[in-house]
Design an enzyme around this catalytic site. Structure first.
Site, mmCIF file in Angstrom:
data_model
loop_
_atom_site.group_PDB
_atom_site.id
_atom_site.type_symbol
_atom_site.label_atom_id
_atom_site.label_comp_id
_atom_site.label_asym_id
_atom_site.label_seq_id
_atom_site.Cartn_x
_atom_site.Cartn_y
_atom_site.Cartn_z
ATOM 1 N N PRO A 63 -29.583 49.677 61.190
ATOM 2 C CA PRO A 63 -30.229 49.652 59.877
ATOM 3 C C PRO A 63 -31.337 48.615 59.820
ATOM 4 C CG PRO A 63 -27.868 49.811 59.619
ATOM 5 C CD PRO A 63 -28.120 49.603 61.089
ATOM 6 N N CYS A 64 -32.354 48.926 59.052
ATOM 7 C CA CYS A 64 -33.564 48.107 58.981
ATOM 8 C C CYS A 64 -33.303 46.874 58.124
ATOM 9 C CB CYS A 64 -34.687 48.962 58.398
ATOM 10 S SG CYS A 64 -36.293 48.182 58.453
#
Length: 357
Positions: A81-82
């Site tokens: 996930p960013c």
């Protein structure tokens, strides 16, 4: 090393949409990890031979199991996930995090790389991930800097932003692509397609459908939409937003006009690829989700609806003959597609492994 029968590991695998063509390029994902049980269940349905470790990668026992099972594997694909800070986010308030990497999942990927012997690694994400900063060695740095500091003596590291439309996928969808491969091996940049595939090319042959209708073709049924939204889109032409209509605009239940961005309640265009399919691609009022439609004799426009699941599969390069479990809802499937790199794009990037430039 050629990619013939490469044994692989998938981290943050979600439902495995990105991996739908891996068998065709002889990549055998033997170990996968995903946090959310429902995603794990769909992954196991699609890939029953893969050892799915369902759990939090930051849990010590889960991570140790992944590392143990990843020994002697050739390939890693990871989509953490960013999580990170923008340049504006790196302030005095974040100074306490300079030595704390626990909340940044990219470092869990890095730890696993350090403790294994992958020959090829693909880390993919949204383009903005390349502009984020992470706490590293008592300062904040971008992922390119961090990977080069840690691995440039062992790996060639190539970082690009590619668009799915350039690889045979009828969809605008940019992804950041990090290719890491052992010194002495090869992994050339993927070759771009000469032809851009439009919506007319790929879904123009399918039967027209209105809200709530079912064509009888597997997965080609239209979602049932709010009648007010349908009415507004019936009076909206190809490539236009219903928000700009002077009379037939989207309304709330109390009759008040709905406001929004120029690309909401908007039809796509036949002569272009689809806009990026997001996790919210089933919402008629969200960004660029409405079928292009065709002008009818009475002056209104057909197909006042979002793309059907079949159309969404096609513009996302998902095999049209895919079989999904009955428990997987329309909304869940759309969310999984919206989270994933289009599988044909992924295939095009990986099929150059071991070849010459």
């Amino acid at each position: 090393m050629q990619k013939n029968n490469m044994k692989g590991v998938s981290l943050f695998s979600s439902a495995g949409i990105a991996e739908l063509y891996f068998e065709k390029i002889n990549i055998d994902i033997q170990v996968a990890n995903e946090l959310i049980q429902r995603r794990c269940d769909l992954y196991e349905y699609l890939y029953p031979a893969t050892n799915m470790i369902c759990g939090d990668i930051q849990n010590k026992s889960v991570k140790n199991k992944i590392i143990h099972l990843s020994k002697n594997k050739d390939f890693l694909i990871a989509t953490p996930p960013c999580q990170g800070f923008s340049t504006l986010g790196v302030t005095k308030k974040t100074s306490s995090l300079k030595d704390d990497q626990r909340n940044f999942l990219i470092f869990d990927v890095i730890e696993i790389i350090k403790k294994t012997s992958f020959k090829y690694i693909l880390i993919e994400n949204v383009p903005r991930s390349l502009k984020l900063f992470y706490p590293f060695r008592k300062n904040f740095h971008g992922i390119e800097y961090i990977l080069n500091k840690l691995f440039s003596d062992q790996y060639e590291i190539k970082i690009d932003v590619f668009d799915a439309k350039d690889f045979g996928v009828p969809q605008y969808r940019k992804r950041s692509i990090i290719r890491m491969y052992r010194k002495g091996l090869s992994w050339p940049e993927p070759k771009k397609s000469k032809k851009i595939i439009t919506l007319k090319d790929c879904i123009g042959h399918l039967p027209s459908l209105e809200s709530g209708q079912d064509s009888g073709i597997k997965y080609h049924y239209a979602k049932k939409h709010n009648e007010r939204d349908v009415h507004a889109l019936m009076h909206t032409g190809e490539g236009q937003s219903a928000l700009l209509n002077e009379v037939h605009y989207p309304k709330r239940a109390d009759g008040k006009r709905i406001s929004g961005f120029h690309n909401t309640y908007k039809r796509m265009s036949w002569n272009e690829p689809a806009k990026a399919r997001t996790t919210n691609c089933g919402n008629i009022g969200s960004h660029n989700n409405v079928h292009p439609g065709k002008k009818l004799k009475n002056g209104t426009y057909s197909d006042a609806r979002v793309l059907t699941l079949l159309e969404t599969f096609i513009v996302s390069s998902i095999p049209q003959n895919i079989n999904l479990p009955e428990w997987a809802s329309d909304a869940f499937i759309r969310k999984m597609i919206g989270e994933a790199i289009p599988p044909l794009m992924c295939k095009k990037i990986l099929e150059t492994i071991g070849t010459k430039s």
